[in-house]
Design a protein around this motif. Structure first.
Motif, PDB file in Angstrom:
ATOM      1  N   PHE A  99      24.098  50.907  21.538  1.00  0.00           N
ATOM      2  CA  PHE A  99      24.403  51.137  22.952  1.00  0.00           C
ATOM      3  C   PHE A  99      25.911  51.127  23.126  1.00  0.00           C
ATOM      4  N   ALA A 100      26.363  51.450  24.321  1.00  0.00           N
ATOM      5  CA  ALA A 100      27.790  51.373  24.640  1.00  0.00           C
ATOM      6  C   ALA A 100      27.961  50.656  25.964  1.00  0.00           C
ATOM      7  N   VAL A 101      29.094  49.984  26.111  1.00  0.00           N
ATOM      8  CA  VAL A 101      29.454  49.291  27.343  1.00  0.00           C
ATOM      9  C   VAL A 101      30.732  49.928  27.878  1.00  0.00           C
ATOM     10  N   ASN A 102      30.695  50.320  29.149  1.00  0.00           N
ATOM     11  CA  ASN A 102      31.833  50.966  29.794  1.00  0.00           C
ATOM     12  C   ASN A 102      32.280  50.102  30.972  1.00  0.00           C
ATOM     13  N   VAL A 103      33.465  49.523  30.882  1.00  0.00           N
ATOM     14  CA  VAL A 103      33.972  48.635  31.928  1.00  0.00           C
ATOM     15  C   VAL A 103      34.572  49.490  33.041  1.00  0.00           C
ATOM     16  N   LEU A 104      34.039  49.355  34.263  1.00  0.00           N
ATOM     17  CA  LEU A 104      34.425  50.224  35.362  1.00  0.00           C
ATOM     18  C   LEU A 104      35.698  49.766  36.061  1.00  0.00           C
ATOM     19  N   THR A 105      36.374  50.729  36.667  1.00  0.00           N
ATOM     20  CA  THR A 105      37.568  50.450  37.460  1.00  0.00           C
ATOM     21  C   THR A 105      37.183  50.355  38.934  1.00  0.00           C
ATOM     22  N   ALA A 106      38.137  49.904  39.737  1.00  0.00           N
ATOM     23  CA  ALA A 106      37.885  49.721  41.168  1.00  0.00           C
ATOM     24  C   ALA A 106      37.536  51.029  41.863  1.00  0.00           C
ATOM     25  N   GLU A 107      37.956  52.166  41.301  1.00  0.00           N
ATOM     26  CA  GLU A 107      37.682  53.467  41.914  1.00  0.00           C
ATOM     27  C   GLU A 107      36.294  53.997  41.563  1.00  0.00           C
ATOM     28  N   GLN A 108      35.554  53.286  40.719  1.00  0.00           N
ATOM     29  CA  GLN A 108      34.275  53.805  40.222  1.00  0.00           C
ATOM     30  C   GLN A 108      33.068  53.066  40.787  1.00  0.00           C
ATOM     31  N   ASP A 109      33.234  52.479  41.985  1.00  0.00           N
ATOM     32  CA  ASP A 109      32.132  51.733  42.576  1.00  0.00           C
ATOM     33  C   ASP A 109      30.938  52.620  42.918  1.00  0.00           C
ATOM     34  N   ALA A 110      31.165  53.902  43.218  1.00  0.00           N
ATOM     35  CA  ALA A 110      30.045  54.793  43.539  1.00  0.00           C
ATOM     36  C   ALA A 110      29.124  54.951  42.332  1.00  0.00           C
ATOM     37  N   TRP A 111      29.700  55.018  41.135  1.00  0.00           N
ATOM     38  CA  TRP A 111      28.874  55.081  39.934  1.00  0.00           C
ATOM     39  C   TRP A 111      28.068  53.799  39.761  1.00  0.00           C
ATOM     40  N   ALA A 112      28.716  52.665  40.000  1.00  0.00           N
ATOM     41  CA  ALA A 112      28.012  51.387  39.868  1.00  0.00           C
ATOM     42  C   ALA A 112      26.820  51.329  40.811  1.00  0.00           C
ATOM     43  N   THR A 113      27.005  51.803  42.041  1.00  0.00           N
ATOM     44  CA  THR A 113      25.902  51.806  43.008  1.00  0.00           C
ATOM     45  C   THR A 113      24.793  52.747  42.567  1.00  0.00           C
ATOM     46  N   HIS A 114      25.158  53.959  42.164  1.00  0.00           N
ATOM     47  CA  HIS A 114      24.155  54.959  41.791  1.00  0.00           C
ATOM     48  C   HIS A 114      23.301  54.489  40.613  1.00  0.00           C
ATOM     49  N   PHE A 115      23.934  53.945  39.582  1.00  0.00           N
ATOM     50  CA  PHE A 115      23.192  53.596  38.371  1.00  0.00           C
ATOM     51  C   PHE A 115      22.540  52.212  38.447  1.00  0.00           C
ATOM     52  N   SER A 116      22.610  51.588  39.611  1.00  0.00           N
ATOM     53  CA  SER A 116      21.841  50.361  39.837  1.00  0.00           C
ATOM     54  C   SER A 116      20.511  50.660  40.531  1.00  0.00           C
TER      55      SER A 116
END
Length: 206
Positions: A99-116
């Motif tokens: 697997f891979a882990v991608n640490v998100l930046t403050a500008e990428q909150d929309a991705w965090a919401t979508h993939f939750s």
């Protein structure tokens, strides 16, 4: 003599080894645990970073938002993530073995919401949304993430309703900018940002 006393004590210890203490014994009855909702709220007071866990590549790419990332070891380099045992991600991780882990930046909150969300994108749709590429070890990674780490599955440990996955890091890349982007932070059930270094504290209004 000291030697004789030492031998005698050793003999007694072998004849009467210490009995293990049972945590569930009558003298060690554990009190009932907290309500799960209360525990979730309490843990919300602990701010964490936010990551996208990716597995597979191209049309087989699966993605999920996680904030359970822990460094485990430097030799070998190991990290830990936690996923739901009854979720659809765990069988894919076992089948892929990586697997891979991608640490998100403050500008990428929309991705965090979508993939939750349960209806999150997967496959080529997820690849296009993230601009993902195949990393050097064969897993989809997000080039614009602050940190990308590919891992092979080192161990898996069931723990309650989750499974703890230990990954051995096989490839690592980080944003090379002199001023790295601010990380995305999760705190008290919402996304937040770190204040810039040297910023004055926020004063509460009277």
């Amino acid at each position: 003599m000291p030697g004789s006393l030492s031998r005698a004590a050793t003999a007694r210890a072998r004849a009467h080894p210490p009995r293990p203490v049972r945590a569930d014994g009558p003298s060690r009855t554990a009190p009932p645990g907290p309500d799960p909702a209360a525990f979730r709220t309490a843990m919300g007071a602990f701010p964490t970073g936010v990551t996208l866990l990716t597995c597979g590549r191209g049309a087989s790419t699966a993605v999920i938002t996680l904030n359970s990332l822990t460094a485990v070891s430097l030799d070998p380099v190991l990290l830990l993530v936690s996923v739901k045992s009854d979720g659809r991600m765990l069988p894919l991780l076992h089948a892929e073995g990586a697997f891979a882990v991608n640490v998100l930046t403050a500008e990428q909150d929309a991705w965090a919401t979508h993939f939750s969300r349960p209806d999150r994108s997967s496959g080529l749709a997820a690849v296009r949304r993230l601009g993902a590429v195949t990393g050097p070890c064969g897993q989809s990674v997000v080039p614009s993430a602050a940190v990308r780490m590919e891992c092979t599955l080192h161990a898996a440990h069931p723990a309650g309703d989750h499974t703890l996955l230990i990954g051995r890091v096989t490839a690592l890349a980080a944003d090379p900018a002199p001023q790295p982007p601010a990380p995305l932070v999760f705190h008290r059930g919402r996304y937040a940002r770190l204040a810039p270094a040297g910023a004055p504290p926020v004063k509460e209004s009277a």
